[in-house]
Design an enzyme around this catalytic site. Structure first.
Site: not given
Ligand code: F6P
Length: 360
Positions: A79, A118, A142, A278, A284, A286
């Site tokens: 952010k 980004g 990603d 289901r 997260h 991941q």
């Molecule tokens: O870009 C990495 C990522 O994990 C994306 O796969 C996912 O959409 C996003 O960040 C989630 O972000 P946040 O941690 O803000 O929920």
């Protein structure tokens, strides 16, 4: 050259501590430099006094667990774009000059930034504006950054998603259910595609390929006809509804993010096939946890090469992985090339060859 700094920026992922360690080891052992860690990405350079937001990185600090640890000891943020920084009164301010001043106040000779598309875009603009000595290291689960075949964090995220399918398959089979696994990946389907193949998914849905619900239903009915009453579906979070609408949720601050496509599909599949469904949203999981061996190796190779680039005074470069080698490329080129799934590539052909449906 005496002193360099490193920061991690954007969403965290597995392998960030491993790359901080590699940079520190190479800079201290290889060149005798001092290494500063900056807290919370570019936010750390906005803080005054700056000292509270930096950390002296030493070899001792990395001797034990850090190579294996998830997260980032430096902290990070996805952010607060400094060019459009949200202020408490609701207005936005361009705070880029404050960051550049922060860099100068630290009296560093170069900055290494670890980020995804980004954050590297922001860092590269800051470097150009302030004439900063900057080298970039790509990280993102990603795996959508151009030019590099792999970014730190992707492999571990794929491993987690594959393991999730491994765990879903026996319970799906025991209950004759269709299991839908929603995975991350923002706008690219790499995690869904690769873990879908590795984890034996019957249907893989990625944002790069528009799908039709009837085709997904036909695939499940075909499996049922063959006597298999369970199925595994993996879907990338950025996949849209059949009518093209994005599926998003809003957090308490009103910020929009992807989420919910799994549940949408679960209902539709149930309606069209009569199957019990289901849904699991992996989220997260991941991003956290121990990096796998590939992410550790990539982090080590990238960290060492980035420091060597600084030593050679080769700035505005991004380290990258290509053809089993670590190389470096112009940063601008890397961020200009968004890398989504090549729908004519080897992995797509493999998946299609295995009979996996993409709903198209
Ligand atoms: O870009 C990495 C990522 O994990 C994306 O796969 C996912 O959409 C996003 O960040 C989630 O972000 P946040 O941690 O803000 O929920």
């Amino acid at each position: 050259m005496k002193r360099i700094a490193i920061l991690t920026s954007g969403g965290d992922c597995a392998g960030l501590n491993a790359v901080i360690r590699a940079v520190t080891y190479r800079a201290i052992q290889g060149y005798g430099w001092e290494v500063l860690g900056i807290h919370n990405g570019t936010q750390g350079l906005l803080a005054r006094p700056l000292e509270y937001e930096t950390l002296n990185l030493s070899l001792r600090g990395f001797e034990d667990r850090l190579l294996r640890m998830g997260g980032t000891i430096l902290g990070t943020t996805n952010k607060g774009n400094p060019f459009h920084y949200p202020m408490p009164d609701g207005t936005f301010l361009n705070r880029s000059e404050e960051i550049i001043e922060g860099y100068r106040r630290l009296e560093i000779d170069a900055l290494i930034g670890v980020g995804g598309d980004g954050s590297l875009k922001i860092l590269s603009e800051l470097a150009a504006q302030g004439n900063l000595n900057f080298v970039a290291i790509p990280k993102t689960i990603d795996n959508d950054l151009g030019i590099t075949e792999n970014s730190i964090g992707f492999s571990t995220a794929v491993q987690v998603a594959t393991e999730a399918l491994d765990r879903l398959q026996p319970t799906a089979a025991s209950h004759d259910r269709v299991m839908i696994l929603e995975v991350m990946g923002r706008d690219a389907g790499h995690i869904a595609l690769i873990s879908g193949i590795a984890g034996g998914a019957d249907v893989i849905l990625i944002p790069e390929i528009p799908y039709r619900m009837t085709i997904i239903a036909d695939k499940i009915k075909e499996l049922q006809k063959r006597g298999r009453r369970s199925a595994l579906v993996i879907v990338a979070e950025a996949v849209k509804k059949e009518n093209g609408d994005s599926v998003v949720i809003h957090d308490i601050m009103g910020k929009e993010r992807y989420g919910g496509i799994g549940h949408y599909l679960g209902e539709k599949i149930s309606e069209l096939t009569g199957a019990e469904t289901r849904v699991t949203v992996l989220g997260h999981l991941q991003r956290g946890g121990q990096p796998d061996f590939r992410d550790r190796l990539l982090a080590c190779a990238f960290g060492v090469h980035a420091v060597d680039l600084v030593a050679e005074k080769k700035f505005n470069r991004m380290v990258a992985w290509q053809n089993r080698k670590v190389i470096d490329v112009p940063l601008e080129e890397a961020i200009a090339h968004y890398q989504d799934v090549n729908i004519h590539g080897t992995m797509m052909a493999t998946a299609r060859g295995l009979g996996i449906s993409f709903g198209d």
